[in-house]
Design a protein around this motif. Structure first.
Motif, PDB file in Angstrom:
ATOM      1  N   TYR A   5     -10.818  -2.768   3.429  1.00  0.00           N
ATOM      2  CA  TYR A   5     -10.097  -1.881   2.513  1.00  0.00           C
ATOM      3  C   TYR A   5     -10.845  -0.580   2.238  1.00  0.00           C
ATOM      4  O   TYR A   5     -10.311   0.349   1.643  1.00  0.00           O
ATOM      5  CB  TYR A   5      -9.807  -2.591   1.181  1.00  0.00           C
TER       6      TYR A   5
ATOM      7  N   ASP B 246       0.809  -1.220   0.000  1.00  0.00           N
ATOM      8  CA  ASP B 246       0.000   0.000   0.000  1.00  0.00           C
ATOM      9  C   ASP B 246       0.843   1.270   0.000  1.00  0.00           C
ATOM     10  O   ASP B 246       0.324   2.367   0.228  1.00  0.00           O
ATOM     11  CB  ASP B 246      -0.952   0.034   1.207  1.00  0.00           C
TER      12      ASP B 246
ATOM     13  N   PRO C  82      -3.817   3.109   1.984  1.00  0.00           N
ATOM     14  CA  PRO C  82      -4.696   1.985   1.668  1.00  0.00           C
ATOM     15  C   PRO C  82      -5.948   2.349   0.889  1.00  0.00           C
ATOM     16  O   PRO C  82      -6.616   1.461   0.359  1.00  0.00           O
ATOM     17  CB  PRO C  82      -5.049   1.427   3.056  1.00  0.00           C
TER      18      PRO C  82
ATOM     19  N   SER D 202      -4.927  -5.696   7.015  1.00  0.00           N
ATOM     20  CA  SER D 202      -6.384  -5.630   6.901  1.00  0.00           C
ATOM     21  C   SER D 202      -7.044  -5.972   8.240  1.00  0.00           C
ATOM     22  O   SER D 202      -8.143  -5.502   8.534  1.00  0.00           O
ATOM     23  CB  SER D 202      -6.871  -6.591   5.814  1.00  0.00           C
TER      24      SER D 202
END
Length: 631
Positions: A511, A112, A184, A565
């Motif tokens: 996300y 990311d 992200p 995540s």
């Protein structure tokens, strides 16, 4: 028809043999232009490596090109829905809401922090000019970082804790965005209904830019356009989301063909579109989209009369019955899709209201909880939605991993005794002769709720809530306004409370950026000035000063720094829980079916789907370029 080794290679990647792959097929729509030599054949128009769409993987039919699809909007500026529905994105959501390359050939994501974007060789704008990394460079160097064109600098999602990315262009088919810390939300933002176009048709816009055009030529252009500055002229021409400039090249499946339209707009197929089916047929299947502008109250009636081929915008669940009755004579079917908004109807107490006395009352969580507890959601669900929706406060939908029944039910199950006790506890225990509670300054507890006046179901629900709130000594006064006027009043702090849908995205994943749960955007009608403060880096608005709002602000910042995540999911859950407990917006109902009118001859429109602005871009994620008319 044309054979190319590149097409064969592309099919080979899909696991299909050359024998299975048909030749490219020229569209009848553009055939005369090809024959006249004014347009290259289709084999020279699609990218060297087009996006091959295998419809059978999603149980869809291979279609045929042709036909005009009719649809309606209620304002001329809603021609921008063609960008939403067309859903040509660098990266887009598929039907499982996974991010996949679309306009891009591929992308690489390194923790990311570094994103390498690979363009499709041979991809062209709708006017036939090559689409290359120069279009990204032009945006970054000459638009986003030009003080006259972008006074606030690059948009927020390109900043990580104030740090702008290092952007490089190694070759004409590669673009790299890189930060020292994770970003992200970068890919997700590219897939949104309103995408932050990080590229521009540089060949078209350079003649309007002072860095590329001499002063005398610019002066002539300004005189012809009757504008005072080159920046104003450039911004007028550069309206990729508004989609109201027929001359501006596009990468969407359809391009505008109507100049200076008012009530009827035509969009024709993009001859250089990048998507092709496994039979070698270039998408979109439909040749022409006809968009008619009608009064809001006429959408259902015209749909009932069979005057549209595809329509959901402007239709509410209340229209389903009359739409069903018109199916036989109108030649259409009414599908009922799920709804992706967090709440079909939500009430937003304005915590930034300019009235000091009322602002203090509405910032007391007991007041917001009491109002929510008093609402009879079961009656609203039964009376307006035949019991097909889900009563509850505003939270995420069951399809999201962050859903909890506890949050849906928090302060949302009718309890007049508790509601009255909360109001008494906060000192609103005195009443006037009409039975309405009095504020500490002696004014009656009259809550004015302003609406956009566009949805009858909202007014009907508020009529029920008027009686509900009277049971706890609060008077509801409804005030319909035009949408733009309502928004301006909310943003200025002149509105006490307002109604709108709940969060656009009721289906968040780890996300998904949680920025819309934080006090980061004036569009969240409960804290417009806090949002303005964030959006303008403290230049206007007010900093959040409620502990729960400050915590949401901190958690949103933590999400942008999280490396996994799992960590992002934990942050998301905490933010959802905070909203449920604090009732920043009072959700009424969710999951109300969305009517979708579909012509009987229109194929590949899903029977069951989700109608959502984000993620999904309404029809966009369902790919209207794959819809077609059967003979």
């Amino acid at each position: 028809m044309f054979k190319t080794p590149i097409l064969a290679a592309a099919f080979a990647v899909l696991g299909l043999s050359v024998a299975q792959a048909a030749d490219y097929q020229e569209s009848t729509f553009w055939q005369s232009d090809v024959d006249a030599g004014s347009l290259p054949p289709v084999a020279e128009r699609v990218p060297d490596t087009p996006k091959i769409v295998d419809l059978t993987l999603r149980n869809r039919e291979l279609g045929q090109q042709g036909g005009t699809l009719r649809t309606m909007v209620t304002r001329s500026k809603d021609v921008r829905q063609m960008v939403v529905y067309g859903y040509g994105r660098l990266v887009g959501f598929n039907e499982r809401y996974e991010l996949v390359a679309d306009i891009l050939k591929s992308f690489e994501n390194e923790d990311d922090k570094k994103f390498i974007l690979h363009l499709r060789p041979g991809h062209k704008w709708s006017d036939g000019h090559p689409f290359t990394s120069e279009d990204f460079r032009y945006f970054w160097e000459n638009v986003a970082n030009n003080e006259l064109l972008s006074p606030s600098g690059p948009v927020d999602f390109l900043r990580v804790e104030g740090e702008l990315p290092k952007v490089s262009f190694p070759d004409e088919h590669t673009v790299i965005y890189e930060w020292s810390k994770p970003n992200p939300q970068f890919l997700q933002m590219l897939a949104e209904a309103r995408p932050p176009f990080i590229y521009r048709p540089s060949h078209y816009l350079k003649p309007y830019h002072a860095d590329f055009t001499d002063e005398e030529e610019l002066r002539e252009r300004l005189y012809e356009a009757r504008v005072r500055s080159w920046a104003a002229l450039h911004n007028r021409q550069d309206n990729m989301y508004k989609f109201d400039n027929p001359d501006l090249p596009t990468l969407q499946p359809w391009m505008m063909a109507t100049k200076d339209g008012k009530s009827r707009f035509l969009f024709v197929r993009n001859p250089y579109y990048h998507r092709v089916d496994t039979s070698g047929v270039q998408l979109p299947y439909v040749d022409v989209i006809e968009m008619q502008v009608v009064a809001p109250g006429l959408v259902a009636a015209k749909a009932n009369a069979g005057e549209v081929d595809l329509q959901a915008r402007g239709l509410d669940f209340k229209d389903a019955a009359i739409l069903k009755k018109g199916e036989a004579s109108g030649g259409y079917k009414t599908k009922l899709w799920g709804n992706g908004t967090a709440s079909q109807i939500a009430i937003y107490p304005n915590l930034n209201y300019n009235d000091d006395g009322w602002r203090e009352v509405m910032r007391d969580v007991r007041f917001r909880r009491a109002l929510s507890l008093a609402i009879n959601r079961k009656t609203i669900n039964k009376g307006l939605y035949f019991g097909l929706a889900k009563p509850g406060g505003m939270t995420v939908l069951p399809i999201s991993p962050f859903f909890k029944e506890k949050n849906r039910d928090a302060w949302a199950i009718r309890d007049l005794e508790m509601a009255n006790a909360l109001l008494d506890e906060m000192g609103l225990d005195k009443r006037n002769k009409d039975g309405f509670r009095l504020l500490p300054d002696g004014r009656p507890a009259w809550v004015v709720i302003e609406t956009a006046g566009e949805r009858q179901e909202v007014e009907n629900a508020l009529q029920i809530i008027t009686d509900n709130w009277a049971d706890i000594g609060v008077k509801l006064i409804m005030r319909p306004l035009e949408r733009d006027i309502l928004r301006n009043r909310v943003y200025a702090g002149e509105t006490m409370a307002s109604t709108w849908f709940g969060w656009d995205n009721g289906l968040p994943q780890p996300y998904t950026s949680p920025s819309y749960l934080a006090p980061w955007d004036q569009a969240f009608q409960s804290w417009p000035k806090w949002g303005q403060y964030h959006q303008n880096h403290g230049a206007v608005g007010e900093p959040p000063d409620l502990p729960a709002a400050i915590e949401l602000n901190d958690l949103a910042h933590q999400w942008t720094k999280a490396y996994s995540s799992v960590d992002r999911g934990l942050i998301w859950q905490k933010m959802v829980d905070i909203h449920a407990e604090n009732v920043f917006a009072i959700g009424i109902i969710n999951g109300a079916p969305q009517p979708v009118v579909v012509n009987n001859r229109l194929r590949n429109v899903p029977e069951k789907a989700i109608w959502a602005w984000s993620p999904g871009a309404h029809f966009g994620v369902h790919r209207p370029d794959e819809f077609f008319f059967a003979e």
